[in-house]
Write an enzyme that holds these catalytic residues in place. Structure first.
Site, short mmCIF file in Angstrom:
data_model
loop_
_atom_site.label_atom_id
_atom_site.label_comp_id
_atom_site.label_asym_id
_atom_site.label_seq_id
_atom_site.Cartn_x
_atom_site.Cartn_y
_atom_site.Cartn_z
N HIS A 157 2.67 4.79 -3.05
CA HIS A 157 4.02 5.23 -2.67
C HIS A 157 5.00 5.19 -3.85
O HIS A 157 6.11 5.73 -3.74
CB HIS A 157 4.58 4.37 -1.55
CG HIS A 157 3.83 4.47 -0.26
ND1 HIS A 157 3.50 5.67 0.33
CD2 HIS A 157 3.33 3.50 0.56
CE1 HIS A 157 2.84 5.44 1.45
NE2 HIS A 157 2.72 4.14 1.61
N ASP A 212 -5.82 6.36 2.46
CA ASP A 212 -4.92 5.39 3.08
C ASP A 212 -4.24 6.08 4.28
O ASP A 212 -3.99 7.29 4.25
CB ASP A 212 -3.89 4.95 2.05
CG ASP A 212 -2.96 3.86 2.54
OD1 ASP A 212 -3.14 2.71 2.11
OD2 ASP A 212 -2.03 4.17 3.31
N HIS A 252 -1.29 6.16 5.23
CA HIS A 252 0.03 6.69 4.93
C HIS A 252 -0.06 7.77 3.85
O HIS A 252 -0.94 7.74 3.00
CB HIS A 252 0.97 5.57 4.46
CG HIS A 252 1.08 4.45 5.44
ND1 HIS A 252 0.38 3.27 5.29
CD2 HIS A 252 1.79 4.33 6.58
CE1 HIS A 252 0.66 2.46 6.30
NE2 HIS A 252 1.51 3.08 7.10
N ASP A 309 -6.32 1.02 6.12
CA ASP A 309 -5.35 0.88 7.21
C ASP A 309 -5.41 1.99 8.23
O ASP A 309 -4.57 2.06 9.13
CB ASP A 309 -3.92 0.72 6.66
CG ASP A 309 -3.59 1.65 5.52
OD1 ASP A 309 -4.44 2.46 5.14
OD2 ASP A 309 -2.46 1.55 4.99
#
Length: 373
Positions: free
Chosen positions: A143, A179, A181, A271
């Site tokens: 991120h 991931d 996200h 995740d």
């Protein structure tokens, strides 16, 4: 055929990053009797290391000492002012760079260790001493943007690897991020570039504030010469093994083969499991095994099997470690020896058709190979 082997890079300093306690990822509340640890804490990677060392995969792993990154290396991706902002906040005792992204007084050493250990793994592959390498690091990085912390991330490890590979003469690099996200930071780093293909497979959470304005939608394609080289595949909530593996085989695999990279970098999060507090997907150990096997097959077809995997998310502090083991078993192609201790949700095999078709429709003008899939 030689025995499967994986180089694992680790540095103890990654444990020094103390994110504290509170209301999950938010600051503490005086209405709570018992607060909880921030989800991005040292326990999760301690368990990952333990499962790799004590489990059936241990015989295939060779452990290497990581290192700290230099400021000059960080500046390959991040602005000098931003790097100094992070360092100064650590030196002053720590604090929050965003609502959820926390630094402690000892975090600077951990951040340097995470970035440097990721680069050490990449250097082993780029030097030819290893074919596949994995960096077990924290905090995560995908991120982090050139001048913005976000989502527990401060420095973009995968972007640093890609830039380093370019400096070492690799003409094209593919970054594949599974991931749960959106890999918005990696996207931002290469938004106007055609030499680094950024691919993100994620749940459709959208933008989440000033630090994360990117939506992760299929229409975020890049800009200028980079248009078409940013690939987002948002998968509807509740997606399980079949949906993830179909998205990989029907969208990601053909695009990456057409791009023909000299190196594949994997933002390797766990995740997307059904038991992760930060995700809303249903991938099991079998699904992570499949993703690991798929990226290895892709790398063998494109870049002589050269892969650098970097740890990203995975916040189920015990189950994520077993999902990591399954991922790396898939990467190495070894028969799984551990049953999934938790998975019981049925895999809705037909789920995801709309998500995959939306991605295919948006990307086909840039990647005609998708018309064949």
């Amino acid at each position: 055929m030689s025995d499967p082997r994986l180089a694992v890079f680790w540095h103890e300093d990654v444990l020094r990053h103390d994110t504290g306690q509170g209301l999950f990822e938010a600051p503490d509340s005086d209405r709570l009797e018992v607060s909880e640890r921030h989800p991005e804490n040292a326990v999760r990677v301690r368990n990952m290391r333990s499962v790799l060392m004590r489990g059936s995969l241990s015989e295939y792993l060779t452990w290497f000492q990581g290192r700290h990154a230099t400021i000059a290396e960080l500046e390959r991706v991040h602005t000098p002012g931003y790097i100094e902002e992070v360092r100064s906040l650590c030196a002053s005792g720590g604090g929050r760079m965003t609502a959820t992204t926390v630094l402690g007084p000892d975090s600077w050493e951990a951040l340097l260790a995470a970035a440097g250990t990721s680069l050490a793994a990449a250097e082993a592959v780029l030097d030819g001493s290893e074919r596949v390498a994995y960096a077990l690091v924290r905090p995560p990085g995908h991120h982090a943007q050139p001048a913005q912390a976000d989502g527990y991330c401060f420095f973009s490890h995968c972007a640093l690897i890609a830039e380093t590979a370019r400096l070492r003469g690799i003409e094209r690099i593919a970054v594949i991020d599974w991931d749960v996200h959106h890999g918005n930071g990696t996207q931002a780093c290469f938004w106007e570039r055609s030499d680094v293909l950024t691919v993100s497979l994620h749940m459709p959470h959208g933008a989440w504030g000033l630090s994360h304005p990117q939506t992760g939608g299929v229409d975020e394609l890049g800009m200028g010469v980079g248009q078409g080289f940013n690939i987002n595949v948002p998968l509807e909530f509740g997606m399980g093994d079949s949906g993830y593996l179909r998205a990989f085989s029907e969208v990601i695999d053909p695009i990456v083969r057409a791009f023909d990279p000299g190196l594949i970098v994997v933002a390797c999060g766990q995740d997307a499991s059904a038991f992760d507090p930060n995700g809303r997907q249903c991938v099991s150990m079998a699904g992570f095994y499949g993703l690991g096997a798929a990226v290895t097959a892709l790398a063998k077809a494109c870049c002589d099997g050269r892969i650098v995997l970097v740890q990203e998310g995975g916040y189920a502090r015990t189950y994520a470690a077993f999902c990591l083991q399954a991922t790396l078993e898939g990467v190495l192609g070894v028969v799984p020896k551990s049953a999934d201790p938790l998975a019981f949700y049925p895999d809705a095999s037909a789920r995801g058709e709309a998500s995959i078709e939306a991605a295919r429709t948006a990307l086909q003008p840039f990647w005609p190979v998708l018309a064949k899939h």
